[in-house]
Design an enzyme around this catalytic site. Structure first.
Site, PDB file in Angstrom:
ATOM      1  N   ARG A   1       0.846  -1.187   0.000  1.00  0.00           N
ATOM      2  CA  ARG A   1       0.000   0.000   0.000  1.00  0.00           C
ATOM      3  C   ARG A   1       0.886   1.243   0.000  1.00  0.00           C
ATOM      4  NH1 ARG A   1      -3.498  -2.682  -1.537  1.00  0.00           N
ATOM      5  NH2 ARG A   1      -5.561  -3.058  -0.634  1.00  0.00           N
TER       6      ARG A   1
ATOM      7  N   GLU B   1      -3.782   7.301  -5.028  1.00  0.00           N
ATOM      8  CA  GLU B   1      -3.896   6.711  -6.370  1.00  0.00           C
ATOM      9  C   GLU B   1      -5.107   7.302  -7.072  1.00  0.00           C
ATOM     10  OE1 GLU B   1      -4.000   2.431  -6.084  1.00  0.00           O
ATOM     11  OE2 GLU B   1      -2.108   2.380  -5.027  1.00  0.00           O
TER      12      GLU B   1
ATOM     13  N   HIS C   1      -0.949  -0.146  -9.977  1.00  0.00           N
ATOM     14  CA  HIS C   1      -1.667  -1.054  -9.065  1.00  0.00           C
ATOM     15  C   HIS C   1      -2.202  -2.299  -9.797  1.00  0.00           C
ATOM     16  CE1 HIS C   1      -3.857  -1.163  -4.951  1.00  0.00           C
ATOM     17  NE2 HIS C   1      -3.615  -2.374  -5.384  1.00  0.00           N
TER      18      HIS C   1
HETATM   19  C1  GLV Z   1      -5.164  -5.210  -3.739  1.00  0.00           C
HETATM   20  O1  GLV Z   1      -4.453  -4.271  -3.683  1.00  0.00           O
HETATM   21  C2  GLV Z   1      -5.723  -5.902  -2.628  1.00  0.00           C
HETATM   22  O2  GLV Z   1      -5.518  -5.526  -1.463  1.00  0.00           O
HETATM   23  O3  GLV Z   1      -6.437  -6.868  -2.873  1.00  0.00           O
END
Ligand code: GLV
Length: 317
Positions: A236, A265, A283
């Site tokens: 993250r 983001e 991502h």
């Molecule tokens: C993606 O980033 C998730 O946490 O599934």
């Protein structure tokens, strides 16, 4: 039939499954709902199938209709939801663990390779055809024999460790608790981050975003790394203090960064874009068809399980 708000589009077969399982309120235009829209659209619903783009904070939770009993997050991470506020309101929150481990670990390894082997600069030059092979052209860092530090040795961290080990990397890790020998698979445990970072030629951030991990990579902790270390983040964005990392990249204290996740983001800190020594992705951690189908199915099953049994094995609050 329970009525469920699904905040983002799912792959078609999963939307069909959702409609068979409950009275599903879909978002066929895949609009990004504001918090006010989310609250309004939840009227008359029993649950929400949310995604990481929904910021379901304390204020939003308290304004949700009383009928909402579950928020099933389409993700393994759940930093977008205030778990405590949900608990206080009697709403259970669930996630989708396991099913995205492989896909996310693959991207974690890609970040390591891309950052160490200067993939962004290489792709750029190859596209422009402005390169000439020479013995010192775009020399990068070799993974074989390097030490990989894994911050957060959960399922994704363990899978990255296995792949990296097969590439000849030496694995070190920090985790809240030391793993058993089978899960450790030869990795060296550090009980604090200072010790881990000082032994990491490459770091892979795999830990969840929590109050404790926010900005864990900062001006002070970046000093713990050997000069020329590489930092990668598949977890993250809020675990990294962007300004501090950009400064360290500029000074070459940090050789390169490989990032798939960002604060705010999709608007990453513009300072990153000025750096050549970064390998960045939008991502993509869980972005494979198999995984997205498995995640959606699990998010749906979590809701079904909860309404059938009053509990859910993937409850996180
Ligand atoms: C993606 O980033 C998730 O946490 O599934």
């Amino acid at each position: 039939m329970k009525k469920i708000l699904i905040t983002r589009r799912l792959l078609r077969s999963c939307e069909e499954k959702a409609s068979e399982s409950f009275d599903a309120k879909h978002n066929f235009n895949d609009e990004l709902y504001s918090q006010d829209q989310l609250i309004k659209l939840s009227e008359g619903c029993d649950g929400i199938l949310s995604s990481i783009t929904d910021k379901i904070d304390e204020k939003t939770i308290y304004q949700l209709p009383k009928t909402i009993k579950i928020i099933s997050n389409f993700a393994v991470g759940f930093g977008n939801i205030d778990l405590q506020a949900a608990k206080k309101r009697g709403i259970i929150v669930t996630n989708t663990p396991d099913v995205l481990t492989d896909a996310t670990a693959e991207i974690g390894v890609l970040l390591i390779l891309g950052a160490c082997r200067r993939a962004s600069e290489g792709i750029d030059s190859a596209r422009k055809s402005n390169w000439r092979w020479s013995t010192d052209y775009l020399i990068g860092k070799q993974l074989t024999g390097s030490r990989l530090g894994i911050l957060g040795m959960g399922r994704i961290g363990q899978k990255i460790a296995r792949i990296a080990k097969s590439l000849g990397m030496i694995i070190h890790y920090h985790n809240r608790t030391k793993l058993n020998a089978e899960k450790e698979n030869g990795a060296i445990y550090h009980n604090d981050i200072k010790s881990l970072f000082s032994e990491s030629d490459v770091l892979s951030i795999c830990c969840p975003s929590t109050k404790e991990t926010q900005n864990l990579i900062n001006k002070e902790t970046l000093e713990y790394f050997p000069i020329g270390a590489v930092i990668t983040n598949v977890a993250r964005g809020d675990i990294v203090d962007d300004e501090a990392l950009i400064e360290a990249l500029k000074k070459k204290k940090i050789y390169a960064a490989g990032l798939d996740v960002y604060k705010n983001e999709p608007n990453l800190n513009p300072g990153y874009l000025k750096q050549k020594n970064i390998f960045i992705l939008p991502h993509l951690g869980s972005a494979t068809k198999e995984t997205r189908i498995a995640m959606a199915n699990l998010a749906i099953e979590n809701i079904v399980e909860y309404f059938d049994t009053g509990s859910c094995k993937n409850k996180v609050n």
